[in-house]
Motif scaffolding. Sequence first.
Motif, PDB file in Angstrom:
ATOM      1  N   LEU A  90       0.838  -1.202   0.000  1.00 30.86           N
ATOM      2  CA  LEU A  90       0.000   0.000   0.000  1.00 30.86           C
ATOM      3  C   LEU A  90       0.872   1.251   0.000  1.00 30.86           C
ATOM      4  CD1 LEU A  90      -2.813  -1.025   2.510  1.00 30.86           C
ATOM      5  CD2 LEU A  90      -3.117  -0.545   0.073  1.00 30.86           C
ATOM      6  N   HIS A  91       1.932   1.238   0.797  1.00 31.00           N
ATOM      7  CA  HIS A  91       2.836   2.397   0.867  1.00 31.00           C
ATOM      8  C   HIS A  91       3.503   2.654  -0.488  1.00 31.00           C
ATOM      9  CE1 HIS A  91       5.811   5.211   2.429  1.00 31.00           C
ATOM     10  NE2 HIS A  91       6.757   4.478   1.848  1.00 31.00           N
ATOM     11  N   VAL A  92       3.995   1.580  -1.129  1.00 28.74           N
ATOM     12  CA  VAL A  92       4.645   1.727  -2.441  1.00 28.74           C
ATOM     13  C   VAL A  92       3.647   2.267  -3.470  1.00 28.74           C
ATOM     14  CG1 VAL A  92       5.741   0.476  -4.346  1.00 28.74           C
ATOM     15  CG2 VAL A  92       6.348  -0.070  -1.980  1.00 28.74           C
ATOM     16  N   ALA A  93       2.386   1.853  -3.343  1.00 28.17           N
ATOM     17  CA  ALA A  93       1.347   2.296  -4.280  1.00 28.17           C
ATOM     18  C   ALA A  93       0.869   3.708  -3.990  1.00 28.17           C
ATOM     19  CB  ALA A  93       0.160   1.335  -4.242  1.00 28.17           C
ATOM     20  N   GLY A  94       1.391   4.335  -2.924  1.00 32.73           N
ATOM     21  CA  GLY A  94       1.080   5.732  -2.651  1.00 32.73           C
ATOM     22  C   GLY A  94      -0.011   5.978  -1.639  1.00 32.73           C
ATOM     23  N   TYR A  95      -0.425   4.949  -0.909  1.00 30.14           N
ATOM     24  CA  TYR A  95      -1.516   5.152   0.056  1.00 30.14           C
ATOM     25  C   TYR A  95      -1.013   5.929   1.271  1.00 30.14           C
ATOM     26  CZ  TYR A  95      -5.412   4.304   3.187  1.00 30.14           C
ATOM     27  OH  TYR A  95      -6.467   4.481   4.045  1.00 30.14           O
ATOM     28  N   GLN A  96      -1.787   6.961   1.692  1.00 34.04           N
ATOM     29  CA  GLN A  96      -1.400   7.806   2.819  1.00 34.04           C
ATOM     30  C   GLN A  96      -2.548   8.035   3.805  1.00 34.04           C
ATOM     31  OE1 GLN A  96       0.100  11.418   1.030  1.00 34.04           O
ATOM     32  NE2 GLN A  96       2.019  10.451   0.365  1.00 34.04           N
ATOM     33  N   GLY A  97      -3.610   7.268   3.678  1.00 31.72           N
ATOM     34  CA  GLY A  97      -4.778   7.481   4.528  1.00 31.72           C
ATOM     35  C   GLY A  97      -4.722   6.712   5.835  1.00 31.72           C
ATOM     36  N   ALA A  98      -5.886   6.605   6.467  1.00 28.44           N
ATOM     37  CA  ALA A  98      -6.001   5.870   7.728  1.00 28.44           C
ATOM     38  C   ALA A  98      -5.838   4.378   7.468  1.00 28.44           C
ATOM     39  CB  ALA A  98      -7.361   6.152   8.364  1.00 28.44           C
ATOM     40  N   ARG A  99      -5.754   3.606   8.544  1.00 26.96           N
ATOM     41  CA  ARG A  99      -5.506   2.179   8.418  1.00 26.96           C
ATOM     42  C   ARG A  99      -6.634   1.499   7.641  1.00 26.96           C
ATOM     43  NH1 ARG A  99      -3.972  -1.941  13.405  1.00 26.96           N
ATOM     44  NH2 ARG A  99      -3.200  -3.644  12.087  1.00 26.96           N
ATOM     45  N   LEU A 100      -6.236   0.803   6.575  1.00 25.37           N
ATOM     46  CA  LEU A 100      -7.215   0.150   5.704  1.00 25.37           C
ATOM     47  C   LEU A 100      -7.565  -1.255   6.183  1.00 25.37           C
ATOM     48  CD1 LEU A 100      -6.425   0.836   1.926  1.00 25.37           C
ATOM     49  CD2 LEU A 100      -8.618   1.004   3.070  1.00 25.37           C
ATOM     50  N   PHE A 101      -6.579  -1.966   6.694  1.00 24.19           N
ATOM     51  CA  PHE A 101      -6.743  -3.361   7.069  1.00 24.19           C
ATOM     52  C   PHE A 101      -6.560  -3.539   8.577  1.00 24.19           C
ATOM     53  CE2 PHE A 101      -5.762  -3.469   2.606  1.00 24.19           C
ATOM     54  CZ  PHE A 101      -6.386  -4.602   2.086  1.00 24.19           C
TER      55      PHE A 101
END
Length: 305
Positions: free
Chosen positions: A205-216
């Motif tokens: 998720l980090h590599v894909a650019g995710y910066q939001g709250a916890r998804l999982f």
Amino acid sequence: MYQAHFGLIELPFTLTPNTSFYCDLESHKAAFEVLVTALEAGEGFIKVVGEVGTGKTLLCRKLLNELPEKYVTAYIPNPYLTPSEMRAHVARELQVDAPTEQSEQLLTQAIQERLVNISRDGKMAVIIVDEAQALPTETLEALRLISNLETESRKLLHIVLFGQPELDERLATREHRQLRQRITFSYQLQAMTLPEVARYISHRLHVAGYQGARLFPARVVGMLHRASRGIPRLVNILCHKVLLLCYGEGVYQVHPRHVRFAVADTEDVSLPTFQRWWWSLAGIAGVAVLLWLSWQQGWFTEYLS
């Protein structure tokens, strides 16, 4: 797809062995260290075995990308070749000046001359075979014979085999005992532990650019680990499906019901017998939504190719 919904710059859980998503899992890290150490030691045959979906091809690509310039590589991604086809492929990869006359003996001689020149330049030739369990018996034997090329002091060629457990079964037979004795380094890839699954999902998720709250959430990760048995490919498939479902519902966190729906739509996942009927029933509606979303977004094209 769901990229804009979650603020992603690319899809995090595709099946393509993209080395930019490589996660330094303990098993992969140990395998990579074995490979580098064995090549530095100048050993002839090196073997890495792992179950389907454990990341062998990704590790293979990482090795190809990160070997120093002193290594001259020949990569065989599709080993279902005849001995003649294999020699011709190796010759092309090593940039051998093929003889004008069609002769296996002359081609083998040309390969040897090229290997000698590579050695004189202070470099090392390496053949890397992916899906090595698919090598025909005659081709496996031809590969062993090519490995015999050497000087008085060192091997001219080193061979790395990546394969499924069926490779070990084949090498255990009497007809391959000579090759089996040539394998001086080997490693068995393991599935991910629960903490590794959590780190793996977060990393991609980090590599894909995710910066939001916890998804999982932790409970969801536990469900994914149990269902996937820690196999990276199955984790990717399930995570992709649960994110599709979240996108379809317009929510921003994965819930247990999303995992149940995804599991009901996925082959080869592991579920306790007493839970299987419930997960299947609970997944009927989710499967319908998932199929519709997948069709609309063209996701089937990638996963069926």
